[in-house]
Design a protein around this motif. Sequence first.
Motif, PDB file in Angstrom:
ATOM      1  N   PRO A 435       0.830  -1.216   0.000  1.00  0.00           N
ATOM      2  CA  PRO A 435       0.000   0.000   0.000  1.00  0.00           C
ATOM      3  C   PRO A 435       0.859   1.258   0.000  1.00  0.00           C
ATOM      4  O   PRO A 435       1.982   1.264   0.498  1.00  0.00           O
ATOM      5  N   LEU A 437       0.811   5.857   0.013  1.00  0.00           N
ATOM      6  CA  LEU A 437       0.129   7.119   0.293  1.00  0.00           C
ATOM      7  C   LEU A 437       0.213   8.000  -0.946  1.00  0.00           C
ATOM      8  O   LEU A 437       1.159   7.870  -1.733  1.00  0.00           O
ATOM      9  N   ASN A 439      -3.691   8.036   0.749  1.00  0.00           N
ATOM     10  CA  ASN A 439      -4.661   6.965   0.884  1.00  0.00           C
ATOM     11  C   ASN A 439      -5.558   7.279   2.077  1.00  0.00           C
ATOM     12  O   ASN A 439      -5.305   8.213   2.839  1.00  0.00           O
ATOM     13  N   ASP A 440      -6.592   6.463   2.214  1.00  0.00           N
ATOM     14  CA  ASP A 440      -7.466   6.565   3.382  1.00  0.00           C
ATOM     15  C   ASP A 440      -6.914   5.698   4.499  1.00  0.00           C
ATOM     16  O   ASP A 440      -6.670   4.499   4.306  1.00  0.00           O
ATOM     17  N   ARG A 457      -8.062  11.100   5.267  1.00  0.00           N
ATOM     18  CA  ARG A 457      -7.160  11.080   4.120  1.00  0.00           C
ATOM     19  C   ARG A 457      -5.783  11.533   4.591  1.00  0.00           C
ATOM     20  O   ARG A 457      -5.662  12.505   5.355  1.00  0.00           O
ATOM     21  N   ALA A 590       3.299   1.892   4.552  1.00  0.00           N
ATOM     22  CA  ALA A 590       3.047   2.618   3.302  1.00  0.00           C
ATOM     23  C   ALA A 590       4.359   2.710   2.551  1.00  0.00           C
ATOM     24  O   ALA A 590       5.269   3.428   2.976  1.00  0.00           O
ATOM     25  N   LEU A 642      -4.487   0.798   6.045  1.00  0.00           N
ATOM     26  CA  LEU A 642      -4.663   1.539   4.807  1.00  0.00           C
ATOM     27  C   LEU A 642      -5.624   0.782   3.906  1.00  0.00           C
ATOM     28  O   LEU A 642      -5.577  -0.450   3.825  1.00  0.00           O
ATOM     29  N   PHE A 643      -6.451   1.533   3.197  1.00  0.00           N
ATOM     30  CA  PHE A 643      -7.381   0.897   2.273  1.00  0.00           C
ATOM     31  C   PHE A 643      -6.625   0.329   1.070  1.00  0.00           C
ATOM     32  O   PHE A 643      -5.640   0.904   0.599  1.00  0.00           O
ATOM     33  N   GLN A 644      -7.106  -0.816   0.575  1.00  0.00           N
ATOM     34  CA  GLN A 644      -6.566  -1.384  -0.655  1.00  0.00           C
ATOM     35  C   GLN A 644      -7.702  -2.064  -1.407  1.00  0.00           C
ATOM     36  O   GLN A 644      -8.398  -2.920  -0.863  1.00  0.00           O
ATOM     37  N   ASN A 645      -7.894  -1.665  -2.671  1.00  0.00           N
ATOM     38  CA  ASN A 645      -8.992  -2.248  -3.433  1.00  0.00           C
ATOM     39  C   ASN A 645      -8.606  -3.617  -3.998  1.00  0.00           C
ATOM     40  O   ASN A 645      -7.504  -4.123  -3.754  1.00  0.00           O
ATOM     41  N   GLY A 650      -5.035   2.003  -3.879  1.00  0.00           N
ATOM     42  CA  GLY A 650      -5.593   2.679  -2.719  1.00  0.00           C
ATOM     43  C   GLY A 650      -6.894   3.376  -3.047  1.00  0.00           C
ATOM     44  O   GLY A 650      -7.424   3.279  -4.158  1.00  0.00           O
ATOM     45  N   ALA A 651      -7.396   4.110  -2.077  1.00  0.00           N
ATOM     46  CA  ALA A 651      -8.652   4.832  -2.250  1.00  0.00           C
ATOM     47  C   ALA A 651      -8.419   6.114  -3.034  1.00  0.00           C
ATOM     48  O   ALA A 651      -7.357   6.711  -2.981  1.00  0.00           O
TER      49      ALA A 651
END
Length: 651
Positions: A435, A437, A439-440, A457, A590, A642-645, A650-651
């Motif tokens: 992940p 930055l 990012n959320d 954020r 990150a 951290l968000f990861q799709n 990231g978001a």
Amino acid sequence: MNRGLLAAVALSLGCGLLGASHHLATADVPGGTVVRTTPVAGTPHILDGRVFAVTRVGNTVILGGSFTRVRNEGSNTEVVRNGLVALDANTGQVSPVFNPNPGTSVTSLLPAADGTSVYVGGGFTSISGATRARVARIRVADGAVVPTFNAGTINGNVRDMALRNGRLWIAGAFTHVAGRSQPALATLDPDTGAYLPYMGLRVAGTHRGSGVTQVLKIDTTADGSRLVAVGNFDTLQGVRNHQLLMLDTSGASAQPATFRTGFYLTPCSSAFDTYMRDVAFSDDDSFFVVTTTGAYGGSTGACDTTARFETRTVSTDAPPSWINHTGGDTTYGVEVTPAAVYVGGHQRWQNNPFAGDRAGPGAVSREGIAALDPVNGLPLSWNPGRDKGVGVFDFLFDDRGLWVASDTTRIAGQLRSRIALLLKDGATRPTIRTPLLPNDVYTGGSTAALTGLLKRRYDGAVAGAVQDPPDGGINWSTVRGAFMVNGVLYLGQSDGSFTRRTFSGTRFGGAQVVNTSDLIVRLAAWHDEVAVMTGMFLDDNRVYFTLTGDPNLYYRYFTPESGVVGAQRYVAGTGVAGLDLRQARGMFLAGSQVYVATSTGTLVRVDWQRGGASGRLVAGTATTVSGPTLDGQTWGGRAMFLFQNATGGGA
């Protein structure tokens, strides 16, 4: 072991290089496609003995071993083939004209550079009606000896061979080659068989003072700059290189490489002159993998293990990057592909360091064959199973898939006597991306929302306004650590459970227990740790975590694809100046930096150094980057991630 026929693929495996001066900023773990779990129809049946070696020349696959009888699939007619047989790579039909009849076991096969002939190694003294002592070159079309190749007298079995940079390497139990004293490892002219003085170093001694000095298996890097060998020996040029040595083969003569290890000084069972079994380089030459026998020797020894080492290590005692214990069962053959490390023996389990001849905490059933995660050595989900017998003695990975050569008749429940082909288009797993930055950043169980979830954020310098996203009905005060992988959120909770669920940023899927390591014997130590964690993140298929009141950063191997958690816990280090890990209240990774929230509400950034067996926090780099007195932000909670799709973004 045969090097695969596919082009080398450069992998960014996050273990890095021990002693390397440069490390990647991120360590994406490559995905890949494993071979199928069911064998293809049509391969012939080898009706007795063992298949020790398999190789391919053009559209012909050649098998070598101790067998005497074969028959085609669907036929009742037995054909006599002593130690060597050729078959069509596509149909599996046995060649009616290839019958060299060496009269004794063949232990090694190697394609010649001309694409029409093959080198044969073993214990024979004649082949195809010609006198050839233990190594020969024969034509694939009809099995006839290539008359221009004659190595003269080699006075002991040839166990393995390699062809690189215009030199044919032979390894075995010999002491003399064509009248010259050159024990265990020598070089020949690949066209004529004449002795070449390129390998003039002396391999000597034995593992236990018993048996004869011999090299059992060798492999070379694709660029020809390194050769690694395993077997019953103690020294190279009088310097201890016990049971494993590496040569620098990039110059005008073979020289000792910068790599040495003491890992194989472990005694293991006295029943074995040597417990080394096979060795194989990765396609990108960055690492190699070694398999052993030896009976159960504890959770830290080399007996009955598969272990990875980094090729370019500069050390007199290089440790493995990872070790996988079977718990007292032998692993023989190994083949390294971009997607998996395939191993085969008479093992019953993987990830089993704490018990001998029984399943211990964390053990995962993998009978007779397994595919290991190249990054940490844990078993992937791939699990065809095979009758164990003694083992898989050789693999060949080619453009069709994985050829499996053994002494047993069934794999995946199907009759495939001693040779099987598993096509290459099996299951695929995605790349795991580090992940980054901006990012959320999500925080669960904070003082501001004890049971809820917050997000903000963050770009590494400036944090946005705190938001109140959906909490998924989760009581976040019970969470003890979290991270995301490809759209899936992993949570450790106060009851010791470890679960996963999909998370889109707004919607949560149902919880699933991650318990592959608990299915035989519960990995209780892991769950006890989960219950008292203060932070968690994933890097390089290792879960790093901190524990309540503990100054250490720990890690366990973890493979998301199979849900296997490593049975052993390791220490990655302690805090650094400016960061006491006893104060950790959540953390996330990150890129090449770790961010740790503290009990005072600050956010501390520390550089993250990858390499060797684990990552580490870099001393002198801890910087407080946010906090109540810096920018009015208060950090910390029961979990941070951290968000990861689903594609790793990231978001």
